[in-house]
Design a protein around this motif. Structure first.
Motif: not given
Length: 637
Positions: A172-173, A175-176, A178, A185, A187-188, A191
């Protein structure tokens, strides 16, 4: 009976002949179709070339599309679901299969001609091209020998070579990453099991995640900061493991320095006086846990013992943490000269010039002759006016209340020094009695209000005024303004008329709207509480808020600062003015979103099957729209 039998025999022969004739006619017709074939079909249809009825039905041309769907089930599913290229295109432009796909032109003929340059990937495909994908060539995703529909829609299928994580973070690229830039990236980290706070929030990924290995990154301080504990940094050596591996005991992510360790709370030895600013290594010279520090004075202060052991090891009986030379516990009150006031803080050598302590003078002038500002005009009895608490504070026989200027409140001793009014200590009787003679430098009115300071000020405190009624001014005080101190509004001191009367001039910092809602704060806020506001958008404006719009924050639509003289910056009255980023059609259907969408729910579509509205030029309007008619469910969104 014979006649009946013969008739039956003749009837059977006729039926047999009719059957043979029909079969012969069918065979003859099939042969004619084969002879009249317009040409060979493409290679993929070659296996059904001899069987015309696989693709054609006599006297029914419309049935051909049904036969195509029976073979091409994947395309038939797209058409049924209105998805994919065929489903999307036929939903808006119905046509027969043969209009685009022709056959009987030879084995190697191309029955599909697709203009890839003019192809609308957003409107005719399930995968909208965004960001860097817009400039990507077709062949980068659509591989040779594969159908167009078989192009993968997951990131890793195309970007496997770009996966520096080597599959450790899964497929799942998105997720970080675009579509705009692979290296940027979103990425949070908060979490995860290690939320980034303070200085960690500014750290680069590679500082902690070496070799793009994210799952095995240590979460302890020493895991990343061991070199800070051991190496020489900016000329200063670290702890060298001397204080263990629990860095978080003393340090925080907010700043590595200074340490947050509280010796008074976290240990049994309170740091007082001179011990408080000392560095840890001054006392902790060995390992913190293996070589604990003793708590007696002489263990650290052996070199400071000027008595050379003659007074024993109980240093604390005379000395204290405020200073080694401070003999704190010696009780001077048991001598003939009890120490009072400032004498308590005086060093021994200030009075005791030699080791013979009895030679120290016991009268004031013996030590304070140089402090006599009266030049002996008032005699040697300093104690008549001065006391031990402060040489500049007078006490004793002199009673100022018996003069023409009784000392009250702020003028009272010891709040005020004598020299504050008596500029010449040798001529104290000619001191003026009016306020302005002493307080001219305190007159913030710059002489505008005259010399009668006592009409507003008191001798209790200069900042306290009496008799002033702000309600009689052009700006009566209401709500929170009543308790506001004067200087918060009167920033130019005593030039009171310079104070502004509009909210914005004083409350700029409280404007959370960043000027997007203008400077007329009173239209929403009141003086009772800045946090209490009331603005009815439906009644006070011509733009009615409906559905989700009623819950949207003001700054979402009013994002630009208001021009000078305007309450708010102009906003467009069309949906596209705010929702351009939500337009998945990329402007293909114009800017009249309300023809298909409704304000209650953007994804609920109305007027399905209508032709696309004409594309109108985007002309932002500065005039808010009129209120919609009662009962309508449409509103700019």
């Amino acid at each position: 009976m014979r006649l009946v039998a013969r008739a039956v025999s003749h009837l059977g022969a006729l039926v047999l002949l009719a059957t043979l004739w029909l079969l012969s006619a069918a065979a003859q017709a099939q042969g004619i179709e084969s002879v009249l074939s317009p040409g060979k079909v493409v290679q993929s249809h070659a296996k059904v070339e001899a069987d015309c009825k696989s693709c054609h039905v006599k006297f029914d041309r419309a049935a051909q599309d049904r036969l195509c769907s029976d073979c091409h089930k994947d395309i038939a599913a797209d058409v049924r679901d209105k998805s994919g290229f065929h489903g999307r295109k036929l939903a808006t432009q119905p046509s027969a299969c043969r209009d685009c796909h022709t056959d009987h032109k030879g084995r190697n003929a191309r029955i599909v001609e697709l203009d890839v340059k003019a192809f609308d990937h957003t409107g005719l495909a399930d995968w909208s091209l965004r960001g860097a994908h817009i400039k990507t060539e077709c062949k980068s995703c659509h591989l040779p020998g594969k159908k167009w529909r078989e192009a993968p829609q997951d990131c890793l299928s195309c970007h496997k070579k770009d996966d520096t994580h080597k599959g450790t973070l899964g497929p799942k690229c998105a997720d970080c990453h675009t579509e705009t830039d692979w290296k940027k990236t979103t990425f949070d980290h908060d979490k995860t099991r290690f939320a980034l706070k303070d200085k960690h929030a500014d750290a680069k990924c590679g500082d902690c995640h070496r070799d793009s290995n994210y799952r095995e990154t240590p979460r302890t301080c020493i895991g990343c900061h061991r070199k800070d504990d051991e190496q020489l940094i900016k000329g200063r050596r670290g702890h060298q493991g001397q204080y263990g591996e629990k860095c978080e005991t003393c340090h925080t992510a907010k700043a590595w320095k200074p340490s947050t360790f509280n010796h008074d709370v976290d240990t049994k030895y309170l740091l007082k006086g001179k011990h408080k600013p000392l560095e840890c290594k001054a006392c902790h010279t060995g390992h913190l846990y293996k070589q604990p520090v003793k708590s007696d004075c002489l263990s650290c202060h052996l070199k400071d013992d000027k008595h050379k052991g003659t007074l024993g090891k109980d240093c604390a009986s005379c000395h204290n943490e405020r200073g080694w030379k401070d003999q704190g516990k010696f009780d001077h009150d048991k001598t003939k000269f009890p120490l009072l006031g400032k004498h308590v803080e005086a060093e021994c050598k200030a009075c005791h010039k030699s080791q013979v302590f009895n030679e120290a003078p016991k009268d004031c002038i013996g030590c304070h002759e140089k402090d006599d500002k009266h030049d002996k005009t008032l005699g040697r009895d300093c104690g008549a006016c001065h006391g031990e608490r402060d040489w500049k504070t007078t006490k004793g026989k002199f009673d100022h209340d018996k003069t023409q200027f009784p000392l009250r409140n702020g003028h009272a001793v010891p709040k005020l020094e004598c020299k504050a009014c008596h500029k010449s200590l040798k001529d104290m009787r000619k001191t003026p009695l009016d306020c302005l003679s002493c307080h001219k430098k305190d007159d913030k009115h710059e002489g505008q209000l005259g010399a009668r300071c006592e009409s507003c000020h008191t001798d209790k405190t200069w900042k306290t005024t009496i008799g002033f009624d702000h309600a009689k001014t052009r700006f009566p005080l209401t709500g929170r303004h009543i308790t506001t101190v004067c200087k918060d509004c009167h920033t130019t001191g005593a030039r009171f008329k310079d104070a502004p009367m509009d909210c914005w001039s004083c409350h700029k910092k409280a404007d959370k709207h960043k000027q997007t809602l203008g400077t007329a704060c009173e239209s929403c806020h009141n003086t009772r509480s800045w946090g209490l506001w009331n603005f009815d958008h439906d009644r006070q404006t011509s733009y009615r808020l409906e559905g989700p719009h009623a819950k949207v924050a003001c700054i979402t639509c009013h994002a630009r600062p208001a021009p000078a003289g305007k309450k708010v910056a102009p906003t467009g009255n069309t949906c596209i003015a705010c929702h351009r980023k939500d337009d998945v059609h990329d402007g293909a259907f114009g800017n009249r979103c309300e023809q298909c969408h409704v304000v209650d729910k953007w994804k609920r579509i109305i007027n399905r099957g209508m032709s696309p509205p004409p594309v109108l030029p985007a002309t932002p309007s500065v005039t808010p729209p009129a209120k919609p008619p009662a009962g309508t469910n449409r509103s700019p969104s």
